[in-house]
Design a protein around this motif. Structure first.
Motif, PDB file in Angstrom:
ATOM      1  N   ALA A 203      71.358 -11.415   7.557  1.00  0.00           N
ATOM      2  CA  ALA A 203      71.145 -11.119   8.764  1.00  0.00           C
ATOM      3  C   ALA A 203      70.377 -10.219   9.109  1.00  0.00           C
ATOM      4  O   ALA A 203      69.715  -9.488   7.893  1.00  0.00           O
ATOM      5  N   ILE A 204      69.679  -9.807  10.559  1.00  0.00           N
ATOM      6  CA  ILE A 204      68.369  -8.695  10.564  1.00  0.00           C
ATOM      7  C   ILE A 204      69.370  -7.711  11.517  1.00  0.00           C
ATOM      8  O   ILE A 204      69.726  -8.224  12.303  1.00  0.00           O
ATOM      9  N   THR A 205      68.965  -6.609  11.132  1.00  0.00           N
ATOM     10  CA  THR A 205      69.383  -4.877  12.239  1.00  0.00           C
ATOM     11  C   THR A 205      67.837  -4.455  12.614  1.00  0.00           C
ATOM     12  O   THR A 205      67.653  -3.650  11.573  1.00  0.00           O
ATOM     13  N   GLY A 206      68.752  -3.824  13.324  1.00  0.00           N
ATOM     14  CA  GLY A 206      67.847  -1.746  13.277  1.00  0.00           C
ATOM     15  C   GLY A 206      68.940  -1.164  13.538  1.00  0.00           C
ATOM     16  O   GLY A 206      69.438  -1.831  13.492  1.00  0.00           O
ATOM     17  N   ASN A 219      63.482  -8.687  22.157  1.00  0.00           N
ATOM     18  CA  ASN A 219      63.349  -9.720  22.137  1.00  0.00           C
ATOM     19  C   ASN A 219      62.947 -10.448  20.980  1.00  0.00           C
ATOM     20  O   ASN A 219      62.942 -11.740  20.615  1.00  0.00           O
ATOM     21  N   SER A 220      62.595  -9.305  19.981  1.00  0.00           N
ATOM     22  CA  SER A 220      61.481 -10.140  18.494  1.00  0.00           C
ATOM     23  C   SER A 220      62.874  -9.707  17.985  1.00  0.00           C
ATOM     24  O   SER A 220      62.614 -10.754  17.076  1.00  0.00           O
ATOM     25  N   PHE A 221      63.919  -9.661  17.985  1.00  0.00           N
ATOM     26  CA  PHE A 221      65.339 -10.065  17.696  1.00  0.00           C
ATOM     27  C   PHE A 221      66.538 -11.429  18.407  1.00  0.00           C
ATOM     28  O   PHE A 221      66.341 -12.684  17.551  1.00  0.00           O
ATOM     29  N   VAL A 222      66.176 -11.413  19.716  1.00  0.00           N
ATOM     30  CA  VAL A 222      66.562 -12.481  20.256  1.00  0.00           C
ATOM     31  C   VAL A 222      65.854 -13.694  19.955  1.00  0.00           C
ATOM     32  O   VAL A 222      66.888 -14.906  20.155  1.00  0.00           O
ATOM     33  N   GLU A 223      64.345 -13.738  19.775  1.00  0.00           N
ATOM     34  CA  GLU A 223      63.943 -14.616  19.911  1.00  0.00           C
ATOM     35  C   GLU A 223      63.514 -15.268  18.489  1.00  0.00           C
ATOM     36  O   GLU A 223      63.024 -16.572  17.725  1.00  0.00           O
ATOM     37  N   SER A 224      64.179 -14.559  16.761  1.00  0.00           N
ATOM     38  CA  SER A 224      63.974 -14.703  15.797  1.00  0.00           C
ATOM     39  C   SER A 224      65.072 -15.875  15.381  1.00  0.00           C
ATOM     40  O   SER A 224      64.518 -16.467  14.229  1.00  0.00           O
ATOM     41  N   GLY A 225      65.551 -16.605  16.351  1.00  0.00           N
ATOM     42  CA  GLY A 225      67.148 -17.281  15.277  1.00  0.00           C
ATOM     43  C   GLY A 225      67.571 -17.174  14.053  1.00  0.00           C
ATOM     44  O   GLY A 225      68.076 -18.053  13.368  1.00  0.00           O
ATOM     45  N   PRO A 227      70.982 -14.643  12.533  1.00  0.00           N
ATOM     46  CA  PRO A 227      71.492 -13.396  13.093  1.00  0.00           C
ATOM     47  C   PRO A 227      71.197 -12.445  13.038  1.00  0.00           C
ATOM     48  O   PRO A 227      70.615 -11.808  12.025  1.00  0.00           O
ATOM     49  N   PHE A 228      71.863 -11.246  13.856  1.00  0.00           N
ATOM     50  CA  PHE A 228      70.701  -9.890  13.858  1.00  0.00           C
ATOM     51  C   PHE A 228      71.848  -8.796  14.595  1.00  0.00           C
ATOM     52  O   PHE A 228      73.430  -8.955  15.244  1.00  0.00           O
ATOM     53  N   GLY A 229      71.910  -7.117  14.437  1.00  0.00           N
ATOM     54  CA  GLY A 229      72.320  -6.811  15.036  1.00  0.00           C
ATOM     55  C   GLY A 229      71.712  -5.097  15.004  1.00  0.00           C
ATOM     56  O   GLY A 229      70.262  -5.290  14.457  1.00  0.00           O
ATOM     57  N   PHE A 230      72.586  -4.251  15.279  1.00  0.00           N
ATOM     58  CA  PHE A 230      71.876  -2.916  15.754  1.00  0.00           C
ATOM     59  C   PHE A 230      73.393  -2.496  14.782  1.00  0.00           C
ATOM     60  O   PHE A 230      74.372  -1.793  15.023  1.00  0.00           O
ATOM     61  N   LYS A 231      72.681  -0.914  14.173  1.00  0.00           N
ATOM     62  CA  LYS A 231      73.750   0.855  14.476  1.00  0.00           C
ATOM     63  C   LYS A 231      72.516   1.271  14.540  1.00  0.00           C
ATOM     64  O   LYS A 231      71.874   1.953  14.113  1.00  0.00           O
ATOM     65  N   VAL A 232      73.141   1.661  15.980  1.00  0.00           N
ATOM     66  CA  VAL A 232      72.462   2.224  16.419  1.00  0.00           C
ATOM     67  C   VAL A 232      73.033   4.275  15.873  1.00  0.00           C
ATOM     68  O   VAL A 232      73.703   4.491  15.308  1.00  0.00           O
ATOM     69  N   ASN A 233      71.805   4.877  16.324  1.00  0.00           N
ATOM     70  CA  ASN A 233      72.039   6.632  15.851  1.00  0.00           C
ATOM     71  C   ASN A 233      72.454   7.276  17.366  1.00  0.00           C
ATOM     72  O   ASN A 233      72.216   6.456  18.162  1.00  0.00           O
TER      73      ASN A 233
END
Length: 297
Positions: A203-206, A219-225, A227-233
């Motif tokens: 996966a790739i995360t912010g 959009n860069s994550f949604v369109e990547s194909g 699995p993605f996610g985020f760990k916000v601060n």
């Protein structure tokens, strides 16, 4: 073990271990920050309690507390000889915490920037490769996957990926980016994602990113194909060029008091609705924040 259906629904990640440790009384030594909790045995139970509280809050994947035990920081403080000991201690405490919890939780080996955090400068590339590899080797036998944590350029990411290939273990790439979807290196998040897709990340995360910056880059994550996610601060702001290694983040960056547990739940739902499969937090995101994610099932 990582199964095929890992992302059949979103997975809950933990929050900000470093800030949580400081909030619970760990007094950081120099730029060692969270690694201080590994150095002094009086802090070991606090560290375990942090892991356990995140797990009890719903975290299904926790990161080893190895962000501060990178070799460069230890060298800065003339304790490089403790590199293996401190990383093994972090692994041991993570595993003990999962055992105490009695829950099925994945352990991700946190592999941080091997130079400065939030900055694209690589330093000695051969040394960086060795340091990624050596830290991964220590963690390898005890973790389910690797998490390349808060990396700030394509070059840094690719060095990290190449350094861990020999272990043949799944990995997540945690990319740090700022406004307009730009990494500190000036590269576009969309271009970076496209370049690392051939390496087949799990996966790739912010990673350690601001909510507003995620929305700009979604959009860069949604369109990547991928699995993605985020760990916000929940920092107020990370100024361009700031070196977190040289100061206590609590004092330098402040806390975004607007990111309450309910606001965190709200933005996390927004992430999930856009397709995120890994959702958690980074600096200043507490077990109380993470607990709100269970309501989104």
């Amino acid at each position: 073990m990582i199964n095929e259906d890992l992302f059949s629904r979103f997975k809950i990640l933990d929050g900000g271990m470093g800030q949580e440790l400081l909030a619970r009384g760990v007094k950081p030594i120099s730029n060692l920050w969270s690694a201080t909790a590994l150095m002094e045995t009086k802090y070991h139970q606090i560290l375990k309690d942090c892991h356990i509280d995140f797990i009890n809050a719903g975290a299904e994947m926790i990161l080893t507390n190895t962000f501060g035990s990178r070799r460069r920081r230890l060298e800065d403080n003339q304790i490089e000889h403790r590199f293996e000991e401190l990383n093994l201690t972090a692994l041991k405490l993570a595993r003990e915490s999962v055992k105490v919890s009695g829950k099925k939780v994945l352990i991700a080996g946190s592999l941080p920037p091997q130079n400065f955090t939030y900055l694209p400068e690589l330093g000695d590339i051969n040394k960086m490769k060795k340091n990624f590899f050596d830290q991964a080797k220590i963690l390898n036998e005890g973790v389910d996957l690797f998490y390349l944590d808060v990396l700030s350029s394509l070059a840094e990411i690719e060095i990290g990926i190449q350094s861990i290939k020999t272990f043949n273990k799944p990995f997540v790439v945690g990319i740090h980016f700022k406004k307009n979807g730009l990494l500190p290196s000036g590269e576009k998040i969309k271009d970076v994602i496209n370049k690392i897709k051939p390496h087949n990340p799990l996966a790739i995360t912010g990673s350690c990113v601001a909510y507003e910056d995620v929305i700009e880059a979604k959009n860069s994550f949604v369109e990547s194909g991928v699995p993605f996610g985020f760990k916000v601060n929940a920092f107020k702001e990370i100024p361009n060029g700031w070196k977190p290694d040289s100061s206590n983040p609590n004092l330098a960056l402040g806390k975004n008091e607007d990111l309450t547990v309910f606001k965190f739940q709200e933005i996390s739902k927004e992430f999930i609705d856009m397709g995120a499969r890994l959702v958690g937090g980074c600096c200043e995101i507490t077990p109380s924040h993470i607990s709100k994610l269970q309501d989104l099932r």
